[in-house]
Design a protein around this motif. Structure first.
Motif, PDB file in Angstrom:
ATOM      1  N   GLU A  15      -1.120  -5.891  -6.778  1.00 38.26           N
ATOM      2  CA  GLU A  15      -1.653  -7.268  -6.269  1.00 38.26           C
ATOM      3  C   GLU A  15      -0.866  -7.529  -4.879  1.00 38.26           C
ATOM      4  O   GLU A  15      -1.609  -7.731  -4.053  1.00 38.26           O
ATOM      5  CB  GLU A  15      -1.579  -8.315  -6.913  1.00 38.26           C
ATOM      6  CG  GLU A  15      -2.262  -9.599  -6.666  1.00 38.26           C
ATOM      7  CD  GLU A  15      -2.534 -10.635  -7.393  1.00 38.26           C
ATOM      8  OE1 GLU A  15      -3.216 -11.669  -7.209  1.00 38.26           O
ATOM      9  OE2 GLU A  15      -1.839 -10.810  -8.521  1.00 38.26           O
ATOM     10  N   LEU A  16       0.506  -7.255  -5.048  1.00 41.12           N
ATOM     11  CA  LEU A  16       1.121  -7.598  -3.732  1.00 41.12           C
ATOM     12  C   LEU A  16       0.843  -6.507  -2.637  1.00 41.12           C
ATOM     13  O   LEU A  16       0.938  -6.968  -1.461  1.00 41.12           O
ATOM     14  CB  LEU A  16       2.763  -7.443  -4.272  1.00 41.12           C
ATOM     15  CG  LEU A  16       3.634  -7.633  -2.758  1.00 41.12           C
ATOM     16  CD1 LEU A  16       3.621  -8.990  -2.340  1.00 41.12           C
ATOM     17  CD2 LEU A  16       5.038  -7.433  -3.398  1.00 41.12           C
ATOM     18  N   PHE A  23       4.904  -7.942 -15.281  1.00 38.46           N
ATOM     19  CA  PHE A  23       5.330  -8.588 -13.839  1.00 38.46           C
ATOM     20  C   PHE A  23       5.763  -7.514 -12.882  1.00 38.46           C
ATOM     21  O   PHE A  23       5.358  -7.638 -11.644  1.00 38.46           O
ATOM     22  CB  PHE A  23       6.063  -9.831 -14.069  1.00 38.46           C
ATOM     23  CG  PHE A  23       6.634 -10.464 -13.117  1.00 38.46           C
ATOM     24  CD1 PHE A  23       5.612 -11.630 -12.721  1.00 38.46           C
ATOM     25  CD2 PHE A  23       7.687 -10.191 -12.317  1.00 38.46           C
ATOM     26  CE1 PHE A  23       6.096 -12.453 -11.566  1.00 38.46           C
ATOM     27  CE2 PHE A  23       7.852 -10.997 -10.910  1.00 38.46           C
ATOM     28  CZ  PHE A  23       7.199 -11.830 -10.585  1.00 38.46           C
ATOM     29  N   ASP A  24       6.509  -6.841 -13.227  1.00 43.54           N
ATOM     30  CA  ASP A  24       7.241  -5.788 -12.390  1.00 43.54           C
ATOM     31  C   ASP A  24       6.057  -4.510 -11.892  1.00 43.54           C
ATOM     32  O   ASP A  24       5.897  -4.437 -10.642  1.00 43.54           O
ATOM     33  CB  ASP A  24       8.268  -4.935 -13.210  1.00 43.54           C
ATOM     34  CG  ASP A  24       8.871  -3.932 -12.194  1.00 43.54           C
ATOM     35  OD1 ASP A  24       9.323  -4.315 -11.008  1.00 43.54           O
ATOM     36  OD2 ASP A  24       9.365  -2.736 -12.799  1.00 43.54           O
ATOM     37  N   ASN A  25       5.264  -4.171 -12.776  1.00 45.73           N
ATOM     38  CA  ASN A  25       3.998  -3.573 -12.436  1.00 45.73           C
ATOM     39  C   ASN A  25       3.125  -4.289 -11.296  1.00 45.73           C
ATOM     40  O   ASN A  25       2.694  -3.681 -10.425  1.00 45.73           O
ATOM     41  CB  ASN A  25       3.190  -3.029 -13.559  1.00 45.73           C
ATOM     42  CG  ASN A  25       3.992  -2.239 -14.251  1.00 45.73           C
ATOM     43  OD1 ASN A  25       4.910  -1.403 -14.082  1.00 45.73           O
ATOM     44  ND2 ASN A  25       3.495  -2.232 -15.567  1.00 45.73           N
ATOM     45  N   ASN A  26       2.773  -5.452 -11.516  1.00 47.07           N
ATOM     46  CA  ASN A  26       1.899  -6.009 -10.735  1.00 47.07           C
ATOM     47  C   ASN A  26       2.557  -6.535  -9.337  1.00 47.07           C
ATOM     48  O   ASN A  26       1.754  -6.879  -8.088  1.00 47.07           O
ATOM     49  CB  ASN A  26       1.668  -7.452 -11.185  1.00 47.07           C
ATOM     50  CG  ASN A  26       0.454  -7.106 -12.133  1.00 47.07           C
ATOM     51  OD1 ASN A  26      -0.047  -6.088 -12.390  1.00 47.07           O
ATOM     52  ND2 ASN A  26       0.306  -8.415 -13.099  1.00 47.07           N
ATOM     53  N   PHE A  27       3.967  -6.806  -9.264  1.00 48.57           N
ATOM     54  CA  PHE A  27       4.338  -7.576  -7.922  1.00 48.57           C
ATOM     55  C   PHE A  27       5.536  -6.741  -7.595  1.00 48.57           C
ATOM     56  O   PHE A  27       6.252  -7.314  -6.532  1.00 48.57           O
ATOM     57  CB  PHE A  27       4.895  -9.033  -8.426  1.00 48.57           C
ATOM     58  CG  PHE A  27       3.712  -9.693  -8.923  1.00 48.57           C
ATOM     59  CD1 PHE A  27       2.640 -10.150  -8.120  1.00 48.57           C
ATOM     60  CD2 PHE A  27       3.661 -10.136 -10.111  1.00 48.57           C
ATOM     61  CE1 PHE A  27       1.531 -11.039  -8.459  1.00 48.57           C
ATOM     62  CE2 PHE A  27       2.669 -10.950 -10.704  1.00 48.57           C
ATOM     63  CZ  PHE A  27       1.590 -11.367 -10.007  1.00 48.57           C
ATOM     64  N   ASN A  28       5.997  -5.591  -7.855  1.00 52.32           N
ATOM     65  CA  ASN A  28       7.104  -5.009  -6.992  1.00 52.32           C
ATOM     66  C   ASN A  28       6.316  -4.255  -5.829  1.00 52.32           C
ATOM     67  O   ASN A  28       5.319  -3.690  -5.742  1.00 52.32           O
ATOM     68  CB  ASN A  28       8.008  -3.812  -8.058  1.00 52.32           C
ATOM     69  CG  ASN A  28       7.079  -2.314  -7.997  1.00 52.32           C
ATOM     70  OD1 ASN A  28       7.213  -1.673  -6.973  1.00 52.32           O
ATOM     71  ND2 ASN A  28       6.546  -1.937  -9.202  1.00 52.32           N
ATOM     72  N   ARG A  29       7.271  -4.311  -4.875  1.00 56.14           N
ATOM     73  CA  ARG A  29       6.846  -4.032  -3.457  1.00 56.14           C
ATOM     74  C   ARG A  29       6.966  -2.614  -3.220  1.00 56.14           C
ATOM     75  O   ARG A  29       6.131  -1.991  -1.982  1.00 56.14           O
ATOM     76  CB  ARG A  29       7.833  -4.626  -2.283  1.00 56.14           C
ATOM     77  CG  ARG A  29       8.925  -3.901  -2.140  1.00 56.14           C
ATOM     78  CD  ARG A  29       9.941  -4.463  -0.974  1.00 56.14           C
ATOM     79  NE  ARG A  29      11.094  -3.988  -0.903  1.00 56.14           N
ATOM     80  CZ  ARG A  29      11.521  -2.736  -0.276  1.00 56.14           C
ATOM     81  NH1 ARG A  29      10.581  -2.055   0.370  1.00 56.14           N
ATOM     82  NH2 ARG A  29      12.571  -2.641   0.086  1.00 56.14           N
ATOM     83  N   PHE A  30       7.227  -1.635  -4.237  1.00 59.48           N
ATOM     84  CA  PHE A  30       7.124  -0.133  -3.680  1.00 59.48           C
ATOM     85  C   PHE A  30       5.846   0.562  -4.315  1.00 59.48           C
ATOM     86  O   PHE A  30       5.396   1.462  -4.055  1.00 59.48           O
ATOM     87  CB  PHE A  30       8.169   0.525  -4.548  1.00 59.48           C
ATOM     88  CG  PHE A  30       9.315   0.080  -4.040  1.00 59.48           C
ATOM     89  CD1 PHE A  30       9.811   0.354  -2.686  1.00 59.48           C
ATOM     90  CD2 PHE A  30      10.451  -0.805  -4.718  1.00 59.48           C
ATOM     91  CE1 PHE A  30      11.006   0.030  -2.064  1.00 59.48           C
ATOM     92  CE2 PHE A  30      11.538  -1.340  -4.077  1.00 59.48           C
ATOM     93  CZ  PHE A  30      12.054  -0.778  -2.873  1.00 59.48           C
ATOM     94  N   SER A  31       4.792  -0.302  -5.004  1.00 58.63           N
ATOM     95  CA  SER A  31       3.663   0.156  -5.538  1.00 58.63           C
ATOM     96  C   SER A  31       2.691  -0.235  -4.297  1.00 58.63           C
ATOM     97  O   SER A  31       2.892  -1.079  -3.457  1.00 58.63           O
ATOM     98  CB  SER A  31       3.114  -0.837  -6.814  1.00 58.63           C
ATOM     99  OG  SER A  31       1.599  -0.451  -7.035  1.00 58.63           O
TER     100      SER A  31
END
Length: 315
Positions: free
Chosen positions: A57-58, A45-53
C-alpha cells in the motif's frame, strides 16, 4: 502465575521482536496463542507498509497523486501530520528521496546500504504539509514526486496497536521491537514491582560509565540514534536520521536519545526529533515540553532532562 515469553530472531521491521506476558487467570496455551497473534500483527504491518516493497500500500501511495487508502494508512498519516505540525517539521515523513540520495537504497536485511557510489541529485523541496488528507473519503492527495517513508512512525504505531490488543486481557506484559518497548504492570519473572530497563551502551569501542537504569510501569520507552543504522557512502558515514532542513544525514553531537512516555509512537518520534535537534537545543526542547529523556552525547557524557530524573534508579 503462568509466564510466557517469546523472542523472535527473524527480522520484522528489520529488527528482533520480544514479547513476554504473565497472567494468573489465563492458561499457558492461551497466552502463547495471543503472543503469536501479536507477532502476526507485526508481520502483516511490515508487509503492508515497509518502503522496500514495490507492490504494497505504501508503494501504491508513493506512485500516486491521489489514492483511497486503508483505515490503518489513514490513521498513521493523520498521526504523522499531527507530529509534523507539533514539531515544526522536524519530524518529516516525506524524506524518502533524501534517504535514497544518502545511500539508504536497500533494507538492512539484505546487507549494508550505500555500497554503490551515489551522485547526489538536486532534490525538489517538498514537505509533509503538502499532503492533503480527507478522512471522510480516506483519500490522500499529494505531489507526484513527494515520497513518504513511514519508518519514523510505523514501529511505534503498530506497537501501540499491539498494546491495545494485549491490555484487553492482561495487566503484566512487555513488548519490544529494536529498542522501542511498552512495559505494563510488573516484571513477575524477576519478581520486581516494576520493569527495570538499563539504557544500552551505544558505543562498541568504549565503556559507558554509570549507564542509567529506568524503573517504569505502564510506560513506553523508545531509543533513537545514529549508532545502529549507518553505512558508508562516498567516504562519509551516513545514518537514517535526516535533517529536514538540509535533506542530509545528521552529523550532530548526540549518539542516542531515550524517551519515556505513555505511548510508543510518541517516544519514538520524540527521540528522533531530539537527536536531530542536538544536545543543547534538544535538552531545551525536553525541558520546555516536559519530555522525560536521557541523552547520550558522542563524547560519552550522559544528560537527563528534568522530567526524566524520577524514572532513574538511584543506587
Amino acid at each position: 502465575m503462568n509466564f510466557v515469553d517469546l523472542e523472535l530472531k527473524q527480522k520484522i521491521m528489520a529488527t528482533d521482536i520480544y514479547v513476554a506476558v504473565a497472567s494468573q487467570t489465563r492458561s499457558h496455551d492461551e497466552i502463547h496463542k495471543d503472543i503469536v497473534n501479536v507477532v502476526k500483527m507485526l508481520q502483516r504491518f511490515d508487509n503492508n507498509f515497509n518502503r522496500f516493497s514495490t507492490t504494497n500500500e505504501l508503494a501504491k501511495l508513493n506512485n500516486a497523486t491521489a489514492l483511497a487508502v486503508s483505515d490503518e494508512m489513514m490513521g498513521m498519516l493523520v498521526l504523522a501530520k499531527d507530529y509534523f505540525q507539533k514539531t515544526a517539521g522536524v519530524f518529516e515523513p516525506s524524506i524518502l528521496p533524501s534517504l535514497v540520495s544518502e545511500g539508504y537504497n536497500q533494507s538492512f536485511k539484505k546487507g549494508l546500504p550505500g555500497k554503490k557510489q551515489w551522485k547526489t541529485p538536486v532534490l525538489e523541496k517538498y514537505n509533509f504539509g503538502m499532503v492533503q488528507l480527507d478522512e471522510s473519503t480516506h483519500t490522500v492527495v499529494k505531489p507526484s514526486n513527494l515520497k513518504i517513508d513511514l519508518g519514523g512512525i510505523g514501529k511505534g504505531y503498530i506497537l501501540d496497536k499491539a498494546v491495545e490488543f494485549l491490555q484487553a486481557k492482561y495487566a503484566n506484559y512487555c513488548i519490544e521491537a529494536g529498542g522501542d518497548m511498552y512495559l505494563a504492570g510488573i516484571d513477575s519473572k524477576q519478581k520486581y514491582p516494576y520493569w527495570a530497563i538499563e539504557i544500552e551502551n551505544p558505543f562498541v569501542d568504549r565503556c559507558l560509565l554509570n549507564s542509567p537504569t529506568l524503573l517504569v510501569s505502564n510506560q513506553a520507552i523508545a531509543t533513537s540514534g545514529v549508532n545502529r543504522r549507518k553505512w558508508l557512502a562516498d567516504g562519509i558515514i551516513k545514518n537514517h536520521l535526516i535533517d529536514p532542513a538540509s535533506g542530509r544525514s545528521i552529523q550532530g553531537d548526540l549518539e542516542t536519545v531515550t524517551v519515556i512516555g505513555n505511548s510508543t509512537v510518541y517516544c519514538d518520534i520524540m527521540a528522533k526529533v531530539i537527536v536531530i535537534k542536538g544536545l543543547n537545543k534538544g535538552l531545551e526542547y525536553c525541558n520546555s515540553n516536559q519530555i522525560p529523556a536521557i541523552l547520550i552525547a558522542k563524547d560519552g557524557k550522559i544528560h537527563s532532562s528534568e522530567s526524566a530524573l524520577k524514572y532513574v534508579w538511584k543506587a
